[in-house]
Design an enzyme around this catalytic site. Sequence first.
Site, short mmCIF file in Angstrom:
data_model
loop_
_atom_site.label_atom_id
_atom_site.label_comp_id
_atom_site.label_asym_id
_atom_site.label_seq_id
_atom_site.Cartn_x
_atom_site.Cartn_y
_atom_site.Cartn_z
N HIS A 247 0.81 -1.22 0.00
CA HIS A 247 0.00 0.00 0.00
C HIS A 247 0.83 1.26 0.00
O HIS A 247 0.48 2.25 -0.63
CB HIS A 247 -0.90 0.03 1.23
CG HIS A 247 -1.99 -0.94 1.12
ND1 HIS A 247 -2.99 -0.82 0.20
CD2 HIS A 247 -2.21 -2.07 1.78
CE1 HIS A 247 -3.78 -1.83 0.31
NE2 HIS A 247 -3.33 -2.62 1.27
N ARG B 32 -5.88 -3.23 -14.91
CA ARG B 32 -5.76 -4.63 -14.45
C ARG B 32 -6.73 -4.84 -13.28
O ARG B 32 -6.39 -4.59 -12.13
CB ARG B 32 -4.34 -4.91 -13.99
CG ARG B 32 -3.29 -4.90 -15.09
CD ARG B 32 -1.92 -5.20 -14.51
NE ARG B 32 -0.97 -5.63 -15.49
CZ ARG B 32 0.02 -4.86 -15.97
NH1 ARG B 32 0.17 -3.63 -15.55
NH2 ARG B 32 0.86 -5.34 -16.88
N ARG C 264 -9.59 -4.53 -18.64
CA ARG C 264 -9.33 -5.95 -18.89
C ARG C 264 -10.07 -6.79 -17.87
O ARG C 264 -10.01 -6.49 -16.67
CB ARG C 264 -7.83 -6.20 -18.78
CG ARG C 264 -7.51 -7.67 -18.70
CD ARG C 264 -6.07 -7.94 -18.73
NE ARG C 264 -5.49 -7.93 -17.41
CZ ARG C 264 -4.19 -8.12 -17.19
NH1 ARG C 264 -3.38 -8.29 -18.21
NH2 ARG C 264 -3.71 -8.12 -15.99
N GLU D 172 -1.62 -12.33 -26.47
CA GLU D 172 -0.47 -12.59 -25.60
C GLU D 172 -0.10 -14.07 -25.55
O GLU D 172 0.69 -14.48 -24.73
CB GLU D 172 -0.69 -12.01 -24.21
CG GLU D 172 -2.02 -12.28 -23.56
CD GLU D 172 -2.20 -11.59 -22.21
OE1 GLU D 172 -1.28 -10.93 -21.71
OE2 GLU D 172 -3.30 -11.73 -21.66
N ASN E 4 4.35 -8.83 -22.25
CA ASN E 4 4.96 -9.51 -21.11
C ASN E 4 4.71 -11.02 -21.22
O ASN E 4 5.61 -11.83 -21.02
CB ASN E 4 4.38 -9.00 -19.78
CG ASN E 4 4.48 -7.49 -19.67
OD1 ASN E 4 5.27 -6.88 -20.38
ND2 ASN E 4 3.69 -6.89 -18.80
N ASP E 5 3.46 -11.34 -21.54
CA ASP E 5 3.14 -12.76 -21.69
C ASP E 5 3.53 -13.28 -23.07
O ASP E 5 4.02 -14.40 -23.19
CB ASP E 5 1.65 -13.00 -21.45
CG ASP E 5 1.36 -13.10 -19.96
OD1 ASP E 5 2.16 -13.73 -19.25
OD2 ASP E 5 0.36 -12.52 -19.50
N ARG F 210 8.50 -15.65 -16.94
CA ARG F 210 8.83 -14.25 -16.67
C ARG F 210 9.18 -13.99 -15.21
O ARG F 210 9.68 -12.94 -14.86
CB ARG F 210 7.72 -13.31 -17.17
CG ARG F 210 6.39 -13.47 -16.50
CD ARG F 210 5.27 -12.77 -17.27
NE ARG F 210 4.81 -11.55 -16.63
CZ ARG F 210 3.66 -10.94 -16.89
NH1 ARG F 210 2.85 -11.40 -17.83
NH2 ARG F 210 3.32 -9.85 -16.27
N CYS G 114 0.17 -3.00 -24.73
CA CYS G 114 0.10 -2.56 -23.34
C CYS G 114 1.10 -3.29 -22.45
O CYS G 114 1.11 -3.10 -21.25
CB CYS G 114 -1.32 -2.72 -22.79
SG CYS G 114 -1.86 -4.43 -22.78
C1 PEP Z 1 1.16 -8.49 -20.68
O1 PEP Z 1 1.16 -9.72 -20.55
O2 PEP Z 1 1.96 -7.87 -21.42
C2 PEP Z 1 0.20 -7.67 -19.93
C3 PEP Z 1 0.08 -6.38 -20.18
O3 PEP Z 1 -0.51 -8.27 -18.96
P1 PEP Z 1 0.07 -8.67 -17.52
O4 PEP Z 1 1.45 -8.07 -17.41
O5 PEP Z 1 -0.88 -8.14 -16.53
O6 PEP Z 1 0.09 -10.16 -17.63
MG MG Z 2 -0.55 -10.67 -19.64
#
Ligand code: PEP
Ligand code: MG
Length: 582
Positions: A196, A303, A339, A437, A460-461, A471, A508
Amino acid sequence: MTASASFTGIGASPGVSVGHAFVLDGRKVRYPKVKLRPEEVEPEILRLKTAIDLSDRQLQELKGKLAHDEVGADHALILEAHRMMLHDPMLLVETQRLVKNDAINAEWALRRVAKRLRHQFDNLDDEYFRERRSDVDFVADRVVRNLLGQAVDEEVQLPSDAVVVAHDISPADAAMLVKTGRVAAFVTDLGGQTSHTAIVARARETPAVLGCGRVSEQVRTGDLLAVDGTRGLVLVNPTDSQLALFRETMRRHLASEASALKTAELEARTLDGASLALWGNMEFPEEVPSLLAHGAQGIGLYRTEFLFLNRPDAPTEEEHYQSYKQVLTAMGNRPVTIRTLDLGGDKVPGKKQEREVNPAMGLRAIRYCLQHREMFRVQLRALLRASVHGNLRVMFPLISGLSELREARSELEHCRSELGRAGLPVGKRFPIGVMVETPSAAWIADRLAQEADFFSIGTNDLIQYSLAIDRQNRDVAYLYRPLHLAVLRALESIVTAAKGARIPVSMCGEMAGDPTFTLVLVALGFDSLSMTAGQLAPVKRIIRETNQADAKALLTEAMTFSTAEEIERFIRAEMEKRFGGD
Ligand code: PEP
Ligand code: MG
C-alpha cells in the site's frame, strides 16, 4: 546522529528527495499470553467484541477524515477492506472459538488466527497477494492495541520535508501522512512494488524505497536522508560530495518531470504525420490523476484483478461497478480499456488451491473466468452497468483461440439481456477486444481480427510464451528479449492482421513504455501504446522527433540480423545516433 551509510531496497515510487528522517514508532505490538479460568471466558469474549467494535469505529472515523481528500476514495476502499477483514468469520468466530475451547486470552487467540490467515497468503506465489499478509497484521495489531488500551491513530507532527522511515506503514497511516503534504519520501524495512505504501506513494508522486531490510532500526529521527526511489537507494547522512551528486540527480529529475508535464498536452505525432495515441496502464483508480497530468489520452490497460486487494473473498458487483464508474467518470470521454480478471493459477486469493505444477500455463485469465462463470458474470454485469458513464472498451486476457472469444462474448450478451430484463440501464454497445499474448493468438490473429473490435498486445506474456521463458524466473531472465526476431515477426504479423481487418491495434506490455523500442513500434504502425505515467513523456519525445518512414527502414534493416543481441546492438546504436543514447 548515525554515521554515513547506505541502504538498497525496492524503488517502489520513482523520484529523488532529500530530507530529514522521521522514524515512526516501529515497535512490534506485543501479544501477551494468558491462560483463562473457566469463569473468565465469557468476559474475555465480551472484551474481544468490544475491541473489534472499537477498531471498526476507528477505521470508519479515519475513512470519514479522508473522504474529502483527492485520492481519499481509494484509501477509503482499503480501509473498508480492513473493516471487512475485522468482520470476517475466520477472524471473529475463530478467535472466539479459540478463547472458549482453549481457554486463552483474546490477544493470544488472535495471534494464532492471524498466523493462520497470513499463512494462507504465504502460500500464494504471486507477490501482490503475498503482500496482503501485512494487512492481516495491521488489522490484528489494531485490535490488540485496543485490547490493551494502547494509543491508536495518534496524530504525528511531521516536520516539512520529512522522510518517513518505518518498519512497515499501514494503509491508514500512509494515507494520513501524505495528507499532511509534508512527506518528502517513504523508506521502509518491509514492502514491495505492490504494497500500500508503494501505491499511495506512486499516486502522490512521492519517492519511496521499500523492502530495505533493517533501515528503521539504524536510522534516527533527524538524520539527513537522500532517497532515490527510481534506483532504490537511500543514503544516510551522506558526505558533501555524495549530497552534491544527489542534488544534481534531483535537479535533473525535477527538470525532466517539469518538461514531462509541459509536454503532456502535446500530440504524439511523428515528423511525417503518423499519430499514435499514448495511454496509461493502471491497477488502481487512484492512479488516474497522475496519468492525466502526464498526458495519458486514455487508459489502455486497467488490471482489474487488483480489486481483490486485501480480501480473501471476491468483490461484489457493486464494488466492481463503483471502481469502473470512478475511472470512466474521471476520464471523461477518453477511452478506458478495462481488462477482465486475470486471476487463476497462483492468483486465487483466499482459497486453498491445489497448486498447479505450471501455473503460468494453467487455469488463469479468460480460462479461469469461463470456468468460474458466476464470478465472471459479476464483473460483466458491473462493466455493462458502468458503460453508461464513459467511453468503455473491454478486453479479454490470454485468449488462445476463437472459441474463447466467442464464449466470453456470449457470456457478456447473456448478462446484457439479463440486465435489460431487470430494467437496469445499460450503455450502448462498446468495443470488445482481444489481448494478444499467446503464440496461438498471434498465429491466428487474422481470424481473431474478424470477430474482435480491437487488439491489445500483452508483450509480457507474449514474450514469455513465445520464447518459453518463465517471466518470474531470474535464471532465465537473460533470455527475455523483446527484440528477438521471433517477437518482431509475431508483432509484425499481428499488426498486419489488425490492419487487414481495419481494427485498431495497441500494445500494453512493458515493451510499449521502454523508449529503446519506440522506433520499432512506430515502424510497425501501432495505433496506440499504453504505459505507466513516468514513461509517457520519454516515449512521446522519441515519437515527435522521428520520421515513420525512417523508422520503417530501420526496422527492415534490423530484421536482417538473426540474433537478439545483434538486433539490440543495431537498434541501440541507431538510437544513440538519433537521440544521444536516451
Ligand atoms: C502483458 O502480458 O503484457 C500484460 C500487459 O498483462 P500482464 O502483465 O498483466 O500479464
Ligand atoms: Mg498478460
